[in-house]
Write a protein that holds these residues in place. Structure first.
Motif, PDB file in Angstrom:
ATOM      1  N   LEU A 131      15.380  27.021  23.423  1.00 36.42           N
ATOM      2  CA  LEU A 131      14.908  27.596  24.686  1.00 36.42           C
ATOM      3  C   LEU A 131      13.493  28.131  24.496  1.00 36.42           C
ATOM      4  CD1 LEU A 131      18.060  29.691  25.688  1.00 36.42           C
ATOM      5  CD2 LEU A 131      17.354  27.515  26.696  1.00 36.42           C
ATOM      6  N   PHE A 132      12.546  27.645  25.275  1.00 40.17           N
ATOM      7  CA  PHE A 132      11.186  28.175  25.213  1.00 40.17           C
ATOM      8  C   PHE A 132      11.182  29.570  25.822  1.00 40.17           C
ATOM      9  CE2 PHE A 132       6.841  28.604  27.040  1.00 40.17           C
ATOM     10  CZ  PHE A 132       6.149  28.589  25.836  1.00 40.17           C
ATOM     11  N   GLU A 133      10.522  30.495  25.176  1.00 40.21           N
ATOM     12  CA  GLU A 133      10.537  31.910  25.586  1.00 40.21           C
ATOM     13  C   GLU A 133      11.957  32.418  25.790  1.00 40.21           C
ATOM     14  OE1 GLU A 133       7.917  32.505  28.917  1.00 40.21           O
ATOM     15  OE2 GLU A 133       6.130  32.213  27.689  1.00 40.21           O
ATOM     16  N   SER A 134      12.891  31.869  25.046  1.00 43.81           N
ATOM     17  CA  SER A 134      14.306  32.273  25.086  1.00 43.81           C
ATOM     18  C   SER A 134      14.961  32.106  26.452  1.00 43.81           C
ATOM     19  CB  SER A 134      14.475  33.722  24.606  1.00 43.81           C
ATOM     20  OG  SER A 134      14.229  33.779  23.228  1.00 43.81           O
TER      21      SER A 134
ATOM     22  N   GLN B 214      -7.283  32.909  21.945  1.00 46.76           N
ATOM     23  CA  GLN B 214      -7.372  32.935  23.411  1.00 46.76           C
ATOM     24  C   GLN B 214      -6.173  33.635  24.044  1.00 46.76           C
ATOM     25  OE1 GLN B 214      -9.624  29.113  24.886  1.00 46.76           O
ATOM     26  NE2 GLN B 214      -7.838  28.452  23.720  1.00 46.76           N
ATOM     27  N   HIS B 215      -5.069  33.680  23.293  1.00 46.55           N
ATOM     28  CA  HIS B 215      -3.827  34.194  23.874  1.00 46.55           C
ATOM     29  C   HIS B 215      -2.971  34.739  22.740  1.00 46.55           C
ATOM     30  CE1 HIS B 215      -0.401  34.716  26.323  1.00 46.55           C
ATOM     31  NE2 HIS B 215       0.021  33.468  26.446  1.00 46.55           N
ATOM     32  N   MET B 216      -2.408  35.936  22.972  1.00 47.90           N
ATOM     33  CA  MET B 216      -1.670  36.604  21.907  1.00 47.90           C
ATOM     34  C   MET B 216      -0.161  36.370  21.947  1.00 47.90           C
ATOM     35  SD  MET B 216      -3.085  38.091  19.439  1.00 47.90           S
ATOM     36  CE  MET B 216      -1.634  39.007  18.948  1.00 47.90           C
ATOM     37  N   GLU B 217       0.341  35.581  22.888  1.00 46.09           N
ATOM     38  CA  GLU B 217       1.787  35.342  22.864  1.00 46.09           C
ATOM     39  C   GLU B 217       2.118  34.674  21.522  1.00 46.09           C
ATOM     40  OE1 GLU B 217       3.422  33.444  26.338  1.00 46.09           O
ATOM     41  OE2 GLU B 217       5.455  34.048  25.762  1.00 46.09           O
ATOM     42  N   PRO B 218       3.249  35.064  20.917  1.00 46.81           N
ATOM     43  CA  PRO B 218       3.492  34.614  19.535  1.00 46.81           C
ATOM     44  C   PRO B 218       3.592  33.097  19.345  1.00 46.81           C
ATOM     45  CG  PRO B 218       4.782  36.560  19.987  1.00 46.81           C
ATOM     46  CD  PRO B 218       4.158  36.153  21.307  1.00 46.81           C
ATOM     47  N   ASP B 219       3.820  32.323  20.396  1.00 42.78           N
ATOM     48  CA  ASP B 219       3.819  30.867  20.192  1.00 42.78           C
ATOM     49  C   ASP B 219       2.423  30.386  19.778  1.00 42.78           C
ATOM     50  OD1 ASP B 219       3.184  31.597  22.848  1.00 42.78           O
ATOM     51  OD2 ASP B 219       3.705  29.630  23.658  1.00 42.78           O
ATOM     52  N   HIS B 220       1.407  31.248  19.951  1.00 41.61           N
ATOM     53  CA  HIS B 220       0.042  30.884  19.552  1.00 41.61           C
ATOM     54  C   HIS B 220      -0.564  31.823  18.520  1.00 41.61           C
ATOM     55  CE1 HIS B 220       0.481  28.266  22.920  1.00 41.61           C
ATOM     56  NE2 HIS B 220       0.647  29.292  23.721  1.00 41.61           N
ATOM     57  N   SER B 221       0.027  32.992  18.349  1.00 40.21           N
ATOM     58  CA  SER B 221      -0.631  33.987  17.478  1.00 40.21           C
ATOM     59  C   SER B 221       0.132  34.251  16.184  1.00 40.21           C
ATOM     60  CB  SER B 221      -0.789  35.316  18.239  1.00 40.21           C
ATOM     61  OG  SER B 221       0.480  35.915  18.453  1.00 40.21           O
TER      62      SER B 221
ATOM     63  N   ALA C 264      -6.206  27.703  27.312  1.00 39.58           N
ATOM     64  CA  ALA C 264      -5.061  28.551  26.943  1.00 39.58           C
ATOM     65  C   ALA C 264      -3.772  27.914  27.466  1.00 39.58           C
ATOM     66  CB  ALA C 264      -5.275  29.978  27.414  1.00 39.58           C
ATOM     67  N   ASP C 265      -2.873  28.691  28.087  1.00 36.82           N
ATOM     68  CA  ASP C 265      -1.596  28.106  28.554  1.00 36.82           C
ATOM     69  C   ASP C 265      -1.775  27.177  29.760  1.00 36.82           C
ATOM     70  OD1 ASP C 265       0.341  29.151  26.841  1.00 36.82           O
ATOM     71  OD2 ASP C 265       0.633  30.962  28.032  1.00 36.82           O
ATOM     72  N   ALA C 266      -2.839  27.386  30.529  1.00 38.31           N
ATOM     73  CA  ALA C 266      -2.984  26.645  31.793  1.00 38.31           C
ATOM     74  C   ALA C 266      -3.062  25.144  31.539  1.00 38.31           C
ATOM     75  CB  ALA C 266      -4.240  27.115  32.520  1.00 38.31           C
TER      76      ALA C 266
ATOM     77  N   VAL D 158      -3.022  34.792  33.303  1.00 41.34           N
ATOM     78  CA  VAL D 158      -2.747  33.350  33.234  1.00 41.34           C
ATOM     79  C   VAL D 158      -2.565  32.984  31.755  1.00 41.34           C
ATOM     80  CG1 VAL D 158      -3.558  31.055  33.936  1.00 41.34           C
ATOM     81  CG2 VAL D 158      -4.470  33.071  35.122  1.00 41.34           C
ATOM     82  N   HIS D 159      -1.739  33.609  31.053  1.00 38.65           N
ATOM     83  CA  HIS D 159      -0.445  34.090  31.466  1.00 38.65           C
ATOM     84  C   HIS D 159      -0.202  35.564  31.132  1.00 38.65           C
ATOM     85  CE1 HIS D 159       3.762  33.659  29.325  1.00 38.65           C
ATOM     86  NE2 HIS D 159       3.988  34.138  30.516  1.00 38.65           N
ATOM     87  N   TRP D 160      -0.996  36.128  30.235  1.00 41.30           N
ATOM     88  CA  TRP D 160      -0.921  37.537  29.854  1.00 41.30           C
ATOM     89  C   TRP D 160      -2.286  38.179  30.140  1.00 41.30           C
ATOM     90  CZ3 TRP D 160       1.843  38.496  24.438  1.00 41.30           C
ATOM     91  CH2 TRP D 160       3.206  38.172  24.551  1.00 41.30           C
TER      92      TRP D 160
ATOM     93  N   LEU E 154      -2.990  24.752  25.444  1.00 40.97           N
ATOM     94  CA  LEU E 154      -2.235  25.124  24.247  1.00 40.97           C
ATOM     95  C   LEU E 154      -0.872  24.449  24.185  1.00 40.97           C
ATOM     96  CD1 LEU E 154      -3.157  28.909  23.905  1.00 40.97           C
ATOM     97  CD2 LEU E 154      -3.966  26.991  22.529  1.00 40.97           C
ATOM     98  N   HIS E 155      -0.487  23.779  25.254  1.00 45.28           N
ATOM     99  CA  HIS E 155       0.767  23.011  25.256  1.00 45.28           C
ATOM    100  C   HIS E 155       0.500  21.675  25.944  1.00 45.28           C
ATOM    101  CE1 HIS E 155       3.092  26.595  24.197  1.00 45.28           C
ATOM    102  NE2 HIS E 155       2.527  27.260  25.187  1.00 45.28           N
ATOM    103  N   GLY E 156       1.248  20.659  25.546  1.00 46.43           N
ATOM    104  CA  GLY E 156       1.164  19.388  26.261  1.00 46.43           C
ATOM    105  C   GLY E 156      -0.049  18.575  25.880  1.00 46.43           C
TER     106      GLY E 156
HETATM  107 FE1  FEO Z   1       1.884  32.348  27.144  1.00 45.98          FE
HETATM  108 FE2  FEO Z   1       2.140  29.431  25.353  1.00 45.98          FE
HETATM  109  O1  FEO Z   1       2.106  31.294  25.597  1.00 45.98           O
END
Ligand code: FEO
Length: 382
Positions: free
Chosen positions: A19-22, A75-82, A161-163, A142-144, A213-215
């Protein structure tokens, strides 16, 4: 993978994640993208999820060869990137971490280590790598709140970033749109205004390539991606059609939902039906943002609505559900309450058009109900 002569892809694919982001199902996995810019100075764009640190560091080493990274741009501190920052800094302690004031606050809070070799940038600051001039564009929510994007004016690349990302690993071939929609509505659906603000900032810049950062990396004609984002961010339906989202305990509400779907299909109305207790609920949420009309069909349950319907509707309202036509099918064997409860949940949603021909089933679907369903189908097909 080469993005431009000087920009290399060093990201990873995750097929272990459930599950992404649980919360979001990702049957095709996930990609955590990262890039290296090779110039007089070298820059690494973001890190990756903690489970892929080793693979990512190896990708970086094979691109850098005998060079060292000068900058790590966060660019983004969410742990999937940091989450791989510490391992990176252990391997390359001379690197300067580039971020903004919020980035460094979060870095200390998340990982308990406050780095000193940092470059703190502000909105519109630039970083000169030699040939490549990087511009920092802040994209709060977008997103944090700390999110910033980076525009390379030399190669006209927007590191977004996530966009513009999507669910799914990059080694799975699939169209961008459906999984980008489910991803966008899921993670930033609430922040349409902030996305529109970002578009005002980047509106005048020439962009040839988008590195999310994705896709997949997006290039060529970017209009379809920008158009999709503009629709989602402004809560504008992508197309006319009806989503029928239902919950059913013993099958009678399902029967009503399916009868309505048949009547709509007979009228050439594009229709998607979701059993909220069994489907991927975030797929059903995304569908409500794709189409212009939504029918909510629920059993009355404990003088309320059936729990998956409440979860569904709250997922919509917390993402600013608006600008749609809605209708209700309620079922209640002794005291039907579902329609009243569902209307209440939507009370604060803006610009909803309510249908006149709603349907009340009292236990099982009757011949009279079938006529009401036809009337509702007729109204929805206009
Ligand atoms: Fe908002 Fe891919 O982290």
């Amino acid at each position: 993978m080469e993005i431009t002569e000087d920009i290399q892809y060093v990201g990873v694919n995750d097929h272990q994640i459930d599950l992404f982001e649980s919360q979001y199902k990702v049957p095709d996995g996930m990609a955590y993208n990262s890039y290296v810019i090779l110039d007089e100075k070298t820059a690494v764009m973001d890190t990756v999820d903690v489970h892929f640190t080793k693979e990512w560091l190896s990708n970086i080493a094979s691109v850098l060869k005998d060079r060292k990274p000068d900058y790590l741009i966060v660019q983004h501190m969410e742990p999937d990137h940091s989450a791989s920052i510490a391992a990176f800094m252990e391997k390359y302690p001379e690197t300067a971490i580039v971020g903004n004031a919020k980035t460094f606050d979060m870095l200390c809070n998340f990982y308990g280590h406050c780095y000193t070799n940092t470059v703190t940038v502000k909105e519109k600051d630039t970083l000169n790598l030699g040939k490549h001039i990087l511009h920092f564009v802040f994209a709060p929510m977008v997103h944090w709140p700390e999110v910033m994007m980076t525009y390379d004016e030399t190669d006209k690349v927007l590191f977004s970033a996530d966009a513009f990302g999507k669910f799914g690993a990059n080694d799975v071939e699939e169209p961008w749109l459906d999984e980008a929609r489910r991803y966008y509505i899921g993670i930033v659906g609430k922040y349409g205004m902030q996305v529109m603000n970002l578009f005002k900032k980047i509106g005048g810049i020439e962009i040839k390539t988008i590195c999310s950062l994705h896709g997949p990396v997006l290039s060529g004609d970017l209009t379809p991606y920008l158009n999709a984002y503009t629709k989602w961010a402004s809560y504008t339906p992508e197309e006319d059609g009806v989503v029928i989202a239902y919950t059913s305990v013993y099958g009678h509400t399902r029967e009503a939902a399916n009868l309505l779907a048949e009547e709509l299909t007979a009228r050439d109305v594009k229709t998607e039906v979701y059993d909220l207790a069994r489907c991927d609920i975030h797929q059903a949420v995304a569908a409500a943002y794709k189409y212009s009309k939504v029918v909510f069909a629920s059993t009355t349950y404990n003088a309320d609505i059936f729990p998956p319907m409440r979860f569904y509707m709250e997922n919509l309202t917390e993402r600013n559900f608006q600008n749609r036509t809605v209708a209700f099918i309620q079922n209640g064997s002794w005291a039907p309450m579902a329609e009243k409860v569902m209307r209440g949940i939507l009370e604060k949603s803006k610009n909803l058009t309510y249908c006149e021909h709603n349907v009340t089933v009292k236990s099982a679907v009757t011949e009279a109900n079938k006529e009401e369903i036809k009337a509702l189908a007729e109204e929805l097909s206009k």
